[in-house]
Design an enzyme around this catalytic site. Structure first.
Site, PDB file in Angstrom:
ATOM      1  N   ARG A  24      -4.461   1.113   2.053  1.00 29.56           N
ATOM      2  CA  ARG A  24      -3.034   1.401   2.257  1.00 29.56           C
ATOM      3  C   ARG A  24      -2.650   2.669   1.503  1.00 29.56           C
ATOM      4  NH1 ARG A  24       0.120  -3.144   0.155  1.00 29.56           N
ATOM      5  NH2 ARG A  24      -1.324  -4.277   1.488  1.00 29.56           N
ATOM      6  N   SER A  90       2.440  -6.658  -0.050  1.00 32.85           N
ATOM      7  CA  SER A  90       2.769  -7.719   0.895  1.00 32.85           C
ATOM      8  C   SER A  90       3.048  -9.002   0.121  1.00 32.85           C
ATOM      9  CB  SER A  90       1.622  -7.927   1.891  1.00 32.85           C
ATOM     10  OG  SER A  90       0.457  -8.346   1.211  1.00 32.85           O
TER      11      SER A  90
END
Ligand SMILES: O=P(O)(O)O[C@H]1O[C@H](CO)[C@@H](O)[C@H]1O
Ligand SMILES: O=c1cc[nH]c(=O)[nH]1
Length: 236
Positions: A24, A90
């Site tokens: 990411r 997340s």
């Protein structure tokens, strides 16, 4: 160089985004930063520095959990002089009215980690987000038309926990919004060093309903979270 980061002094910006997943970090650098340069590949934990709307910003993977993020946050602050740290992670929703794909700003965090009890001799330190960063992120998200949730998140040392539902339901009763694995450590270390910190989290799955996001949906919502974090970072 520090033990886990191979950058030279000056290669890391004072403001940094911190995803758990190093890929990411690569995605953020390649899609949101101008002229990104990779400064770290040690352990595959990618770190990049580039610019966003003209301002120098870095992004560094932290790995999963309190011990791993603590290593990176310590080295970023003490070794490279980083001053502002925004986690982009997340989480799993714990409330019925928190939906998958929602973006949460963690104003504080509750934890089962022993880290703070060890540090503070058994008392419960209350880790908190930096108010200005939180305000800036909230305003940036609201301007983009997002309905951001703000509140307490549970930072857990355990992703696979036996008989977790009773604890999750109790935390939900006490208005904890979601579960993830790093925020307590980030906020505590930032407080220790007089730095600004915030966790911006995308709900990737729902603990109560079992609903999960598809990888495509995750991508879209992650983009919203990343934009909120970057816009907050460049405000005064
Ligand atoms: O998506 P990231 O930032 O890794 O965050 C969440 O995902 C990991 C668990 O799958 C934990 O690190 C948790 O905090
Ligand atoms: O359920 C989840 C989802 C993301 N991260 C967690 O730690 N738990």
């Amino acid at each position: 160089m520090t033990t886990h980061i191979g950058a030279e002094k000056g290669e890391i910006a004072e403001k940094i985004l911190l995803p758990g997943d190093p890929l990411r970090a690569k995605y953020i650098a390649e899609n949101f930063l101008d002229d990104p340069v990779c400064y770290n590949e040690v352990r595959g934990m990618y770190g990049y520095t580039g610019t966003y709307k003209g301002e120098r910003i870095s992004v560094q993977g932290t790995g999963m959990g309190v011990p791993s993020i603590s290593i990176y946050v310590n080295e970023l602050i003490e070794g490279y002089g980083v001053k502002q740290l925004i986690r982009v992670g997340s989480c799993g929703a714990l409330q019925n009215d928190v939906k998958v794909r929602d973006v949460i700003l963690a104003s504080t965090s509750t934890t089962d980690s022993q880290m703070n009890r060890m540090v503070f001799g058994g008392i419960d330190f209350a880790p908190a987000a930096d108010f200005n960063l939180l305000k800036n992120a909230y305003e940036a998200g609201t301007e983009k038309g997002l309905k951001l949730r703000v509140g307490n998140v549970f930072t857990s040392d355990s992703f696979y926990r036996d008989n977790a539902m009773d604890l999750f339901k109790q935390l939900a009763d006490y208005n904890v919004l979601a579960v993830e694995m790093e925020t307590t450590a980030l906020y505590t270390l930032a407080a220790k060093h007089g730095c600004q910190a915030l966790s911006v989290l995308t709900v990737s799955d729902h603990i109560l309903t079992g609903e999960e996001t598809t990888s495509e949906e995750r991508q879209t919502t992650f983009n919203e979270m990343i934009e909120v974090a970057l816009e907050a970072a460049i405000q005064e």
